[in-house]
Design an enzyme around this catalytic site. Sequence first.
Site, PDB file in Angstrom:
ATOM      1  N   THR A 128       0.793  -1.226   0.000  1.00  0.00           N
ATOM      2  CA  THR A 128       0.000   0.000   0.000  1.00  0.00           C
ATOM      3  C   THR A 128       0.829   1.283   0.000  1.00  0.00           C
ATOM      4  O   THR A 128       1.922   1.325   0.578  1.00  0.00           O
ATOM      5  CB  THR A 128      -0.927   0.016   1.240  1.00  0.00           C
ATOM      6  OG1 THR A 128      -1.468   1.321   1.417  1.00  0.00           O
ATOM      7  CG2 THR A 128      -0.197  -0.355   2.523  1.00  0.00           C
ATOM      8  N   GLU A 130       0.232   3.606   1.811  1.00  0.00           N
ATOM      9  CA  GLU A 130       0.340   4.050   3.209  1.00  0.00           C
ATOM     10  C   GLU A 130       1.758   3.838   3.747  1.00  0.00           C
ATOM     11  O   GLU A 130       2.138   4.457   4.736  1.00  0.00           O
ATOM     12  CB  GLU A 130      -0.673   3.310   4.082  1.00  0.00           C
ATOM     13  CG  GLU A 130      -2.120   3.710   3.822  1.00  0.00           C
ATOM     14  CD  GLU A 130      -2.444   5.131   4.266  1.00  0.00           C
ATOM     15  OE1 GLU A 130      -2.200   5.469   5.426  1.00  0.00           O
ATOM     16  OE2 GLU A 130      -2.938   5.901   3.425  1.00  0.00           O
ATOM     17  N   TYR A 152      -1.801   0.471  10.882  1.00  0.00           N
ATOM     18  CA  TYR A 152      -2.044  -0.263   9.630  1.00  0.00           C
ATOM     19  C   TYR A 152      -0.779  -0.251   8.764  1.00  0.00           C
ATOM     20  O   TYR A 152      -0.326  -1.284   8.270  1.00  0.00           O
ATOM     21  CB  TYR A 152      -3.218   0.379   8.880  1.00  0.00           C
ATOM     22  CG  TYR A 152      -3.379  -0.081   7.446  1.00  0.00           C
ATOM     23  CD1 TYR A 152      -3.961  -1.308   7.150  1.00  0.00           C
ATOM     24  CD2 TYR A 152      -2.961   0.724   6.382  1.00  0.00           C
ATOM     25  CE1 TYR A 152      -4.116  -1.729   5.832  1.00  0.00           C
ATOM     26  CE2 TYR A 152      -3.112   0.311   5.065  1.00  0.00           C
ATOM     27  CZ  TYR A 152      -3.687  -0.912   4.791  1.00  0.00           C
ATOM     28  OH  TYR A 152      -3.835  -1.320   3.483  1.00  0.00           O
ATOM     29  N   LYS A 156       1.663  -3.279   7.515  1.00  0.00           N
ATOM     30  CA  LYS A 156       1.868  -3.543   6.078  1.00  0.00           C
ATOM     31  C   LYS A 156       3.357  -3.458   5.709  1.00  0.00           C
ATOM     32  O   LYS A 156       3.806  -4.094   4.757  1.00  0.00           O
ATOM     33  CB  LYS A 156       1.055  -2.554   5.244  1.00  0.00           C
ATOM     34  CG  LYS A 156      -0.438  -2.899   5.182  1.00  0.00           C
ATOM     35  CD  LYS A 156      -0.695  -4.051   4.199  1.00  0.00           C
ATOM     36  CE  LYS A 156      -2.169  -4.323   4.002  1.00  0.00           C
ATOM     37  NZ  LYS A 156      -2.426  -5.380   3.028  1.00  0.00           N
TER      38      LYS A 156
HETATM   39  P1  NAP Z   1     -11.515  -4.818   1.930  1.00  0.00           P
HETATM   40  O1  NAP Z   1     -12.646  -4.525   1.019  1.00  0.00           O
HETATM   41  O2  NAP Z   1     -11.499  -4.267   3.306  1.00  0.00           O
HETATM   42  O3  NAP Z   1     -11.387  -6.420   2.023  1.00  0.00           O
HETATM   43  C1  NAP Z   1     -10.566  -7.043   2.983  1.00  0.00           C
HETATM   44  C2  NAP Z   1     -10.743  -8.542   2.877  1.00  0.00           C
HETATM   45  O4  NAP Z   1      -9.911  -9.170   3.884  1.00  0.00           O
HETATM   46  C3  NAP Z   1     -12.178  -9.035   3.144  1.00  0.00           C
HETATM   47  O5  NAP Z   1     -12.455 -10.099   2.280  1.00  0.00           O
HETATM   48  C4  NAP Z   1     -12.095  -9.531   4.581  1.00  0.00           C
HETATM   49  O6  NAP Z   1     -13.049 -10.512   4.907  1.00  0.00           O
HETATM   50  C5  NAP Z   1     -10.707 -10.142   4.563  1.00  0.00           C
HETATM   51  N1  NAP Z   1     -10.171 -10.387   5.908  1.00  0.00           N
HETATM   52  C6  NAP Z   1      -9.966  -9.493   6.905  1.00  0.00           C
HETATM   53  N2  NAP Z   1      -9.490 -10.113   8.000  1.00  0.00           N
HETATM   54  C7  NAP Z   1      -9.385 -11.441   7.691  1.00  0.00           C
HETATM   55  C8  NAP Z   1      -8.956 -12.591   8.400  1.00  0.00           C
HETATM   56  N3  NAP Z   1      -8.554 -12.516   9.661  1.00  0.00           N
HETATM   57  N4  NAP Z   1      -8.970 -13.779   7.752  1.00  0.00           N
HETATM   58  C9  NAP Z   1      -9.408 -13.881   6.479  1.00  0.00           C
HETATM   59  N5  NAP Z   1      -9.841 -12.824   5.763  1.00  0.00           N
HETATM   60  C10 NAP Z   1      -9.814 -11.620   6.352  1.00  0.00           C
HETATM   61  O7  NAP Z   1     -10.136  -4.393   1.252  1.00  0.00           O
HETATM   62  P2  NAP Z   1      -9.806  -4.027  -0.278  1.00  0.00           P
HETATM   63  O8  NAP Z   1     -10.063  -2.563  -0.485  1.00  0.00           O
HETATM   64  O9  NAP Z   1     -10.417  -5.027  -1.172  1.00  0.00           O
HETATM   65  O10 NAP Z   1      -8.222  -4.177  -0.281  1.00  0.00           O
HETATM   66  C11 NAP Z   1      -7.612  -5.444  -0.560  1.00  0.00           C
HETATM   67  C12 NAP Z   1      -6.190  -5.452   0.005  1.00  0.00           C
HETATM   68  O11 NAP Z   1      -5.439  -4.397  -0.591  1.00  0.00           O
HETATM   69  C13 NAP Z   1      -6.084  -5.221   1.500  1.00  0.00           C
HETATM   70  O12 NAP Z   1      -4.975  -5.984   1.949  1.00  0.00           O
HETATM   71  C14 NAP Z   1      -5.766  -3.746   1.639  1.00  0.00           C
HETATM   72  O13 NAP Z   1      -5.055  -3.510   2.841  1.00  0.00           O
HETATM   73  C15 NAP Z   1      -4.907  -3.534   0.415  1.00  0.00           C
HETATM   74  N6  NAP Z   1      -4.930  -2.193  -0.181  1.00  0.00           N
HETATM   75  C16 NAP Z   1      -6.117  -1.600  -0.507  1.00  0.00           C
HETATM   76  C17 NAP Z   1      -6.106  -0.368  -1.147  1.00  0.00           C
HETATM   77  C18 NAP Z   1      -7.397   0.299  -1.571  1.00  0.00           C
HETATM   78  O14 NAP Z   1      -7.342   1.499  -1.860  1.00  0.00           O
HETATM   79  N7  NAP Z   1      -8.509  -0.415  -1.650  1.00  0.00           N
HETATM   80  C19 NAP Z   1      -4.882   0.249  -1.453  1.00  0.00           C
HETATM   81  C20 NAP Z   1      -3.706  -0.401  -1.114  1.00  0.00           C
HETATM   82  C21 NAP Z   1      -3.726  -1.631  -0.501  1.00  0.00           C
HETATM   83  P3  NAP Z   1     -14.520 -10.128   5.494  1.00  0.00           P
HETATM   84  O15 NAP Z   1     -15.355  -9.788   4.280  1.00  0.00           O
HETATM   85  O16 NAP Z   1     -14.918 -11.366   6.177  1.00  0.00           O
HETATM   86  O17 NAP Z   1     -14.329  -8.949   6.402  1.00  0.00           O
HETATM   87  O1  F7E Z   2      -9.200   8.060   3.864  1.00  0.00           O
HETATM   88  C1  F7E Z   2      -9.566  11.546   4.917  1.00  0.00           C
HETATM   89  C2  F7E Z   2      -8.701  10.633   5.769  1.00  0.00           C
HETATM   90  O2  F7E Z   2     -10.298   6.046   4.834  1.00  0.00           O
HETATM   91  C3  F7E Z   2      -8.650   8.883   2.859  1.00  0.00           C
HETATM   92  C4  F7E Z   2      -7.426   1.960   2.496  1.00  0.00           C
HETATM   93  O3  F7E Z   2      -7.944   1.251   1.401  1.00  0.00           O
HETATM   94  O4  F7E Z   2      -6.237   3.473   1.054  1.00  0.00           O
HETATM   95  C5  F7E Z   2      -7.210   3.410   2.082  1.00  0.00           C
HETATM   96  O5  F7E Z   2      -6.779   4.137   3.229  1.00  0.00           O
HETATM   97  C6  F7E Z   2      -8.348  10.259   3.427  1.00  0.00           C
HETATM   98  C7  F7E Z   2      -7.620  10.263   4.769  1.00  0.00           C
HETATM   99  O6  F7E Z   2      -8.597   5.801   2.970  1.00  0.00           O
HETATM  100  C8  F7E Z   2     -12.904  11.318   6.262  1.00  0.00           C
HETATM  101  O7  F7E Z   2      -8.212  11.314   6.922  1.00  0.00           O
HETATM  102  C9  F7E Z   2     -11.550  12.886   5.641  1.00  0.00           C
HETATM  103  O8  F7E Z   2      -6.616  11.240   4.778  1.00  0.00           O
HETATM  104  O9  F7E Z   2     -10.794   6.683   2.444  1.00  0.00           O
HETATM  105  P1  F7E Z   2      -9.827   6.624   3.543  1.00  0.00           P
HETATM  106  P2  F7E Z   2      -7.062   5.700   3.421  1.00  0.00           P
HETATM  107  O10 F7E Z   2      -6.872   6.005   4.845  1.00  0.00           O
HETATM  108  O11 F7E Z   2      -6.271   6.482   2.431  1.00  0.00           O
HETATM  109  C10 F7E Z   2      -4.939   2.961   1.399  1.00  0.00           C
HETATM  110  C11 F7E Z   2      -4.048   3.051   0.188  1.00  0.00           C
HETATM  111  C12 F7E Z   2      -5.000   1.604   2.002  1.00  0.00           C
HETATM  112  O12 F7E Z   2      -4.062   0.826   1.880  1.00  0.00           O
HETATM  113  C13 F7E Z   2      -6.123   1.323   2.955  1.00  0.00           C
HETATM  114  O13 F7E Z   2      -6.333  -0.080   3.076  1.00  0.00           O
HETATM  115  O14 F7E Z   2      -9.595  10.909   3.659  1.00  0.00           O
HETATM  116  N1  F7E Z   2     -10.921  11.707   5.427  1.00  0.00           N
HETATM  117  N2  F7E Z   2     -12.757  12.681   6.162  1.00  0.00           N
HETATM  118  C14 F7E Z   2     -11.746  10.715   5.797  1.00  0.00           C
HETATM  119  N3  F7E Z   2     -11.596   9.374   5.743  1.00  0.00           N
HETATM  120  C15 F7E Z   2     -12.628   8.616   6.166  1.00  0.00           C
HETATM  121  N4  F7E Z   2     -12.536   7.270   6.112  1.00  0.00           N
HETATM  122  N5  F7E Z   2     -13.782   9.183   6.673  1.00  0.00           N
HETATM  123  C16 F7E Z   2     -13.973  10.533   6.736  1.00  0.00           C
HETATM  124  O15 F7E Z   2     -14.998  11.016   7.184  1.00  0.00           O
END
Ligand code: NAP
Ligand code: F7E
Length: 376
Positions: A128, A130, A152, A156
């Site tokens: 990520t 992050e 987090y 990671k």
């Molecule tokens: P998500 O929608 O939150 O999905 C997370 C998945 O992990 C769900 O299927 C969840 O299952 C499963 N999980 C959580 N804890 C578990 C456990 N203990 N055992 C087995 N499964 C478990 O996340 P996403 O947005 O698809 O992201 C996929 C991956 O990419 C994650 O690793 C995230 O950290 C990473 N990532 C995401 C982004 C983004 O912007 N979306 C960016 C960079 C990296 P349940 O449905 O049962 O909760």
């Molecule tokens: O926040 C700001 C918050 O929660 C984005 C995950 O998929 O991407 C995701 O993490 C920004 C932050 O995503 C609210 O403070 C303002 O600066 O949508 P977010 P995230 O934290 O960037 C990364 C790449 C991952 O890897 C993670 O798994 O938006 N923000 N107001 C807010 N955020 C939330 N959630 N809610 C608010 O009300």
Amino acid sequence: MAKTALITGVTGQDGSYLSEFLLAKGYEVHGIIRRSSVDYRERIAHLEGTPHFHLHYADMSDSMSLVKLVGKVMPDEIYNLAAQSHVQVSFDAPEFTADVDAVGVLRILEAVRTNHLEKTCKIYQASTSELYGKVEEVPQSETTPFHPYSPYAVAKLYGFWIIKEYREAYNMFCCSGILFNHESERRGETFVTRKISLAAARIAQGKQNCLYLGNLDSLRDWGYAKDYVECMWLILQHNTPEDFVIATGVQHSVREFATLAFHHAGIELRWEGEGINEKGIVASINTALAQAKELKVGDTVVAVSPDFYRPTDVVNLLGDPSKAKHELGWNPQTTSFEQLVELMVAHDMKKVAADDAAAEIRKVNLAEYLEKGVDK
Ligand code: NAP
Ligand code: F7E
């Protein structure tokens, strides 16, 4: 022979799109699900029962379940997407986050070694942006130093380094995709983009009065999840195991996302005030789209709440996708920011219209309550 893939996190946003992508390529797809008191698998419901899609119970915190499952499935490719993926929640549940997001990666690697698959099974790790956290340069590329800025991100970071270590120590084909934020109509409802697209739709339809957000100045490089899962696959098809930044190379603020989302719901916003006192106010209404009878020019529909501020916040993410573009042939601009916001709002306008008004209001309250943390 068809390849076999094992996806952890199959019920998540990315897992559901990746399953569709791999099934279309002719893969045999196996996914890990975990036991829950509510059987809620909305994102993959349409795939269940199809011939090449299989689900198994296991958990990232249970080594034995992973070892047994890897031995049973004998995958050619593992996509490790499972994680506690909400940054804010990682401050409330740091130990669980570390167990799943850090040690969970080690458990997958060891499950592969225990089953003697290290020469044949490739592993993709969902890393990520992050990791860059309190950023040391803008834009961020594969050579930018990491500075994780949440529990987090720290978890990671372990995942990233243990993947690299096993690649070097045991010559395994394991790689990290350093993915910047990617969103979609399947995004979890407490991530900022989906929270906004749903709120804009609800406010336009008179089912919510105001959207409360945290840091409006935060900058993100937002892409479309459906485009990003292709890259996960491309990374594992590359000749050599390497890590890649996946991003669009374009940056916007939370405020810009909200302005555009409300526009697509028929509400033009003007912004007034600063910091905690900033407000998004209705400047004009396109009544063909926004049909809420009570909504009028001058109403406050977006406000700032400190409940959504984070102890440490990552505020300046912008990825440089050059390596993925040149070495994988991936197009980072398949879906633009404007198209992404439009498709998310269009989806949520239909969803909110179809749902019962009282149920929508209960969902807003629950989502806000959960994201604030139940003690606030
Ligand atoms: P998500 O929608 O939150 O999905 C997370 C998945 O992990 C769900 O299927 C969840 O299952 C499963 N999980 C959580 N804890 C578990 C456990 N203990 N055992 C087995 N499964 C478990 O996340 P996403 O947005 O698809 O992201 C996929 C991956 O990419 C994650 O690793 C995230 O950290 C990473 N990532 C995401 C982004 C983004 O912007 N979306 C960016 C960079 C990296 P349940 O449905 O049962 O909760
Ligand atoms: O926040 C700001 C918050 O929660 C984005 C995950 O998929 O991407 C995701 O993490 C920004 C932050 O995503 C609210 O403070 C303002 O600066 O949508 P977010 P995230 O934290 O960037 C990364 C790449 C991952 O890897 C993670 O798994 O938006 N923000 N107001 C807010 N955020 C939330 N959630 N809610 C608010 O009300």
